[in-house]
Design a protein around this motif. Sequence first.
Motif, short mmCIF file in Angstrom:
data_model
loop_
_atom_site.label_atom_id
_atom_site.label_comp_id
_atom_site.label_asym_id
_atom_site.label_seq_id
_atom_site.Cartn_x
_atom_site.Cartn_y
_atom_site.Cartn_z
N VAL A 1 0.85 -1.20 0.00
CA VAL A 1 0.00 0.00 0.00
C VAL A 1 0.88 1.25 0.00
CG1 VAL A 1 -1.86 1.22 1.16
CG2 VAL A 1 -1.72 -1.28 1.33
N SER A 2 0.68 2.11 -0.97
CA SER A 2 1.41 3.38 -1.02
C SER A 2 0.88 4.32 0.05
CB SER A 2 1.23 4.03 -2.40
OG SER A 2 1.79 5.34 -2.42
N LEU A 3 1.78 4.75 0.96
CA LEU A 3 1.37 5.60 2.07
C LEU A 3 2.35 6.76 2.23
CD1 LEU A 3 0.57 2.75 4.63
CD2 LEU A 3 -1.11 4.14 3.39
N THR A 4 1.86 7.81 2.90
CA THR A 4 2.69 8.95 3.23
C THR A 4 3.10 8.89 4.69
OG1 THR A 4 1.58 10.35 1.59
CG2 THR A 4 2.79 11.48 3.33
N VAL A 5 4.39 9.04 4.95
CA VAL A 5 4.89 9.02 6.32
C VAL A 5 4.40 10.26 7.05
CG1 VAL A 5 6.97 9.03 7.75
CG2 VAL A 5 6.93 7.72 5.62
N SER A 6 3.71 10.07 8.16
CA SER A 6 3.16 11.21 8.91
C SER A 6 4.01 11.58 10.11
CB SER A 6 1.72 10.90 9.37
OG SER A 6 1.68 9.73 10.15
N ALA A 7 4.88 10.70 10.55
CA ALA A 7 5.81 11.00 11.64
C ALA A 7 6.92 9.96 11.59
CB ALA A 7 5.11 10.96 13.00
N ILE A 8 8.07 10.34 12.16
CA ILE A 8 9.22 9.43 12.12
C ILE A 8 10.09 9.67 13.35
CG2 ILE A 8 10.76 10.97 10.82
CD1 ILE A 8 11.57 8.44 9.20
N SER A 9 10.78 8.64 13.80
CA SER A 9 11.64 8.77 14.97
C SER A 9 12.84 9.65 14.67
CB SER A 9 12.11 7.39 15.43
OG SER A 9 12.81 6.73 14.38
N ALA A 10 13.44 10.22 15.72
CA ALA A 10 14.64 11.04 15.57
C ALA A 10 15.81 10.16 15.15
CB ALA A 10 14.95 11.75 16.89
N PRO A 11 16.79 10.73 14.45
CA PRO A 11 17.94 9.94 14.01
C PRO A 11 18.69 9.25 15.14
CG PRO A 11 17.88 12.04 12.87
CD PRO A 11 16.85 12.12 13.94
N ASP A 12 18.66 9.85 16.34
CA ASP A 12 19.40 9.27 17.46
C ASP A 12 18.50 8.43 18.38
OD1 ASP A 12 17.93 11.36 18.43
OD2 ASP A 12 19.54 12.26 19.62
N ALA A 13 17.28 8.12 17.95
CA ALA A 13 16.38 7.32 18.77
C ALA A 13 16.94 5.90 18.94
CB ALA A 13 15.00 7.26 18.13
N PRO A 14 16.74 5.28 20.09
CA PRO A 14 17.26 3.92 20.32
C PRO A 14 16.71 2.92 19.31
CG PRO A 14 16.52 4.92 22.38
CD PRO A 14 16.07 5.82 21.29
N GLU A 15 15.45 3.07 18.92
CA GLU A 15 14.84 2.19 17.93
C GLU A 15 14.10 3.05 16.91
OE1 GLU A 15 12.40 -0.73 19.74
OE2 GLU A 15 14.03 -1.66 20.86
N ALA A 16 14.33 2.77 15.64
CA ALA A 16 13.70 3.55 14.58
C ALA A 16 12.27 3.10 14.35
CB ALA A 16 14.51 3.43 13.29
N TRP A 17 11.40 4.06 14.02
CA TRP A 17 10.01 3.77 13.71
C TRP A 17 9.46 4.86 12.80
CZ3 TRP A 17 7.13 7.92 15.04
CH2 TRP A 17 7.56 8.69 16.11
N PHE A 18 8.32 4.58 12.19
CA PHE A 18 7.61 5.60 11.44
C PHE A 18 6.12 5.41 11.67
CE2 PHE A 18 7.63 1.98 8.63
CZ PHE A 18 6.41 2.02 8.01
N GLU A 19 5.36 6.44 11.37
CA GLU A 19 3.91 6.37 11.49
C GLU A 19 3.25 6.72 10.17
OE1 GLU A 19 3.30 7.47 16.24
OE2 GLU A 19 2.74 8.93 14.69
N VAL A 20 2.09 6.10 9.93
CA VAL A 20 1.25 6.44 8.79
C VAL A 20 -0.17 6.64 9.30
CG1 VAL A 20 2.62 5.31 7.01
CG2 VAL A 20 0.96 3.98 8.29
N SER A 21 -0.90 7.52 8.64
CA SER A 21 -2.29 7.78 9.02
C SER A 21 -3.20 7.19 7.95
CB SER A 21 -2.53 9.28 9.15
OG SER A 21 -1.71 9.83 10.16
N LEU A 22 -4.05 6.25 8.35
CA LEU A 22 -4.88 5.51 7.41
C LEU A 22 -6.30 6.04 7.40
CD1 LEU A 22 -3.66 1.91 8.30
CD2 LEU A 22 -2.64 3.55 6.70
N ILE A 23 -6.79 6.36 6.20
CA ILE A 23 -8.17 6.83 6.05
C ILE A 23 -9.11 5.62 6.02
CG2 ILE A 23 -7.43 8.91 4.83
CD1 ILE A 23 -8.29 7.54 2.22
N PRO A 24 -10.41 5.83 6.20
CA PRO A 24 -11.36 4.70 6.20
C PRO A 24 -11.27 3.83 4.96
CG PRO A 24 -12.41 6.66 7.08
CD PRO A 24 -11.07 7.10 6.58
N GLU A 25 -11.07 4.43 3.79
CA GLU A 25 -10.98 3.65 2.55
C GLU A 25 -9.83 2.65 2.61
OE1 GLU A 25 -11.47 2.17 -1.34
OE2 GLU A 25 -12.83 3.20 0.04
N THR A 26 -8.68 3.10 3.10
CA THR A 26 -7.52 2.21 3.20
C THR A 26 -7.77 1.12 4.22
OG1 THR A 26 -6.04 4.06 2.64
CG2 THR A 26 -5.03 2.13 3.66
#
Length: 231
Positions: A143-168
């Motif tokens: 699924v093609s998604l837009t990254v809505s938030a991401i962890s800082a470069p120096d974060a102990p563990e990397a992560w990202f967030e996506v926001s999903l609309i009802p259709e998705t």
Amino acid sequence: MFTGIIEELGTIVAIDHGEDSARFTVRGPLALEGTRHGDSIAVSGVCLTVVEQTGETFTADVMAQTLAMSSLDGVTVGSPVNLERAARVGDRLGGHIVQGHVDGTGTVLATVPGEAWRVVRVSLPAALAPLVVDKGSITVDGVSLTVSAISAPDAPEAWFEVSLIPETLAATTLGERVPGDRVNLETDILARHVERMLAFSRLESALPSSIGQDPQSADPVGTTATGRGNA
């Protein structure tokens, strides 16, 4: 080549395991419309080649590397999968350029419901973290998604967030994902190209000047215009 716009929720109907491979049979009548032997279909983000087909199902071989790099090694008969046929030249690019070459997997860390959306946080392998940027594109289970938030470069563990609309949420498997689930990740191909070029740039800058010299700009003895014309 794909766009990350899911066309259909398919279902795994059979799996035949080999020593270092597997053969998947998938039900997806819409995905089979206009599809011929040898065509490509993305199955939850993994580009697979149709080797057999019936009215509503198709079969594809999955190699050991694909199983190791993706979440397909964990699917079972009855598992839902996201399906997308390869894009045709001239089609609208509704998502972004997707190859169907999974870079690795992440794990759903949390889901937070909103009034008309759901925020999903996914772990990011360290090797992929530099390739993901805020408001950039990423493919999750095809699924093609837009990254809505991401962890800082120096974060102990990397992560990202996506926001999903009802259709998705309704049209893809992402609506059923819960913390602990593995998902396939494909980063933006443009970011991968940039990373590769920068790697070579850093390598050349670290080499002695005689090694890192551009061979076309080098001037070996006796090859200059003056040396040839006035010898």
